[in-house]
Design an enzyme around this catalytic site. Structure first.
Site, short mmCIF file in Angstrom:
data_model
loop_
_atom_site.label_atom_id
_atom_site.label_comp_id
_atom_site.label_asym_id
_atom_site.label_seq_id
_atom_site.Cartn_x
_atom_site.Cartn_y
_atom_site.Cartn_z
N LYS A 1 -1.10 0.59 -2.02
CA LYS A 1 0.01 1.31 -1.67
C LYS A 1 0.01 2.14 -0.32
O LYS A 1 0.92 2.15 0.66
CB LYS A 1 0.40 2.45 -2.66
CG LYS A 1 0.70 1.74 -4.07
CD LYS A 1 1.36 2.49 -5.08
CE LYS A 1 0.51 3.74 -5.52
NZ LYS A 1 -0.87 3.56 -6.29
N ARG B 1 6.31 8.02 -11.60
CA ARG B 1 5.07 7.57 -12.16
C ARG B 1 5.25 7.28 -14.02
O ARG B 1 4.52 6.85 -14.63
CB ARG B 1 3.93 8.40 -12.36
CG ARG B 1 2.79 7.93 -11.37
CD ARG B 1 2.00 8.93 -11.50
NE ARG B 1 0.29 8.45 -10.72
CZ ARG B 1 0.33 8.58 -9.61
NH1 ARG B 1 1.01 8.76 -8.63
NH2 ARG B 1 -0.86 8.20 -9.31
N ARG C 1 -14.09 1.66 -1.01
CA ARG C 1 -13.36 2.64 -0.42
C ARG C 1 -14.37 3.77 -0.45
O ARG C 1 -14.58 4.57 0.58
CB ARG C 1 -11.99 3.05 -0.97
CG ARG C 1 -11.20 4.18 -0.42
CD ARG C 1 -9.87 4.26 -0.87
NE ARG C 1 -9.65 5.01 -1.86
CZ ARG C 1 -8.49 4.88 -2.74
NH1 ARG C 1 -7.53 4.24 -2.46
NH2 ARG C 1 -8.43 5.68 -3.86
N ARG D 1 -12.25 12.22 -2.82
CA ARG D 1 -11.32 12.85 -3.67
C ARG D 1 -12.01 13.31 -5.16
O ARG D 1 -13.00 12.41 -5.68
CB ARG D 1 -10.03 12.00 -4.00
CG ARG D 1 -9.05 12.10 -2.92
CD ARG D 1 -8.16 10.89 -3.01
NE ARG D 1 -7.51 10.71 -4.50
CZ ARG D 1 -6.48 9.89 -4.69
NH1 ARG D 1 -5.83 9.43 -3.72
NH2 ARG D 1 -6.07 9.56 -5.87
N ARG E 1 -7.21 7.27 -14.70
CA ARG E 1 -5.91 6.78 -13.83
C ARG E 1 -5.47 5.48 -14.15
O ARG E 1 -4.11 5.38 -14.36
CB ARG E 1 -6.22 7.06 -12.40
CG ARG E 1 -6.17 8.55 -11.95
CD ARG E 1 -7.31 8.58 -10.78
NE ARG E 1 -6.86 7.94 -9.39
CZ ARG E 1 -7.84 7.79 -8.60
NH1 ARG E 1 -9.08 8.07 -8.58
NH2 ARG E 1 -7.38 7.13 -7.62
P1 ADP Z 1 -3.48 7.09 -6.93
O1 ADP Z 1 -4.71 6.85 -5.96
O2 ADP Z 1 -4.23 7.03 -8.22
O3 ADP Z 1 -2.44 6.34 -6.79
P2 ADP Z 1 -2.28 9.47 -5.99
O4 ADP Z 1 -2.67 10.01 -4.89
O5 ADP Z 1 -0.74 8.99 -5.95
O6 ADP Z 1 -3.14 8.49 -6.78
O7 ADP Z 1 -2.13 10.55 -7.26
C1 ADP Z 1 -3.29 11.45 -7.67
C2 ADP Z 1 -3.10 12.45 -9.01
O8 ADP Z 1 -1.86 13.12 -8.73
C3 ADP Z 1 -2.67 11.51 -10.22
O9 ADP Z 1 -3.67 11.16 -10.87
C4 ADP Z 1 -1.84 12.62 -10.92
O10 ADP Z 1 -2.72 13.37 -11.63
C5 ADP Z 1 -1.09 13.57 -9.58
N1 ADP Z 1 0.13 12.77 -9.61
C6 ADP Z 1 0.52 12.18 -8.48
N2 ADP Z 1 1.88 11.62 -8.52
C7 ADP Z 1 2.17 12.28 -9.88
C8 ADP Z 1 3.40 11.98 -10.64
N3 ADP Z 1 4.39 11.63 -10.00
N4 ADP Z 1 3.34 12.40 -11.82
C9 ADP Z 1 2.30 13.00 -12.42
N5 ADP Z 1 1.47 12.96 -11.92
C10 ADP Z 1 1.21 12.97 -10.59
#
Ligand code: ADP
Length: 198
Positions: free
Chosen positions: A13, A88, A127, A139, A150
């Site tokens: 993404k 999500r 990564r 992270r 996740r």
């Molecule tokens: P990933 O690499 O898993 O796609 P993101 O950077 O999008 O990760 O998100 C990291 C974390 O932030 C998620 O695991 C969650 O804890 C929180 N988070 C991000 N977006 C949302 C959302 N829309 N709803 C709930 N939690 C979220």
């Protein structure tokens, strides 16, 4: 152009989002980035979200919906946007529908990057290794335990969005296992075909 990017962690993404914002001159709205900034700044939301995120669990719908509601009021989203990491959950998707309806706008497409689960872990391990080699900060949730959470959260709470958007006719499914330029082309062609069909 108003898009949602859907796909599990490691699906690409970030990579495809970068290309789309450059090509279409649109703004990226990443709830993950916004939440990480809140954690760093130790805002009330950040303090609430910190441990939840580090574990790999989802932050509550109320929090992220409020963040997106505020963000969609900023002038820079007028030219279009790409939502990355939001919605999500089905509740978030329904809230997004309401927010967009209030503004009288709709999504052009929901791009789903489809990838084999087996490949995801490997991509993320690569990564992490590359970032470590470059001396970059990892992270808090890029570790095997949080990653498993996740992926579980994706499977149980986010994957149903695929059917949700398919039923609305908004879903554009793309093979995320293909090489990066091929994925990019597939997204472009898919978006063009949708535009031509309107
Ligand atoms: P990933 O690499 O898993 O796609 P993101 O950077 O999008 O990760 O998100 C990291 C974390 O932030 C998620 O695991 C969650 O804890 C929180 N988070 C991000 N977006 C949302 C959302 N829309 N709803 C709930 N939690 C979220």
């Amino acid at each position: 152009m108003r898009l949602v990017l859907l796909g599990p962690p490691g699906a690409g993404k970030g990579t495809q989002g970068d290309r789309l914002i450059e090509r279409h001159g649109i703004t990226r709205l990443s709830t993950g980035d916004m939440l990480r900034a809140a954690v760093k700044a130790e805002t009330p939301v950040g303090l609430k979200a910190k441990d939840i995120m580090a574990r790999g669990d989802l932050v509550s719908d109320d929090i992220v919906i409020a963040i997106i509601d505020d963000r969609l009021k900023e002038p820079d989203v007028k030219n279009g946007f790409i939502l990355d990491g939001f919605p999500r959950t089905v509740a978030q998707a329904e809230a997004l529908d309401r927010l967009l309806a209030q503004k009288g706008i709709r999504l052009d497409a929901v791009v789903e990057l489809k990838v084999d689960e087996g490949a995801l872990l490997k991509r993320i391990e690569t990564r992490i290794a590359e970032m470590t080699a470059r001396g970059e900060a990892i992270r808090a949730d890029d570790n095997p335990e949080a990653l498993k959470k996740r992926l579980d959260a994706y499977r149980s709470q986010t994957a149903p969005l695929s059917a949700y958007y398919k039923a609305k006719g908004d879903l554009l499914e793309v093979d995320g296992m293909a090489p990066i330029p091929s994925v990019e082309t597939a997204i472009d062609e898919g978006l063009k075909a949708r535009k031509a069909a309107v």
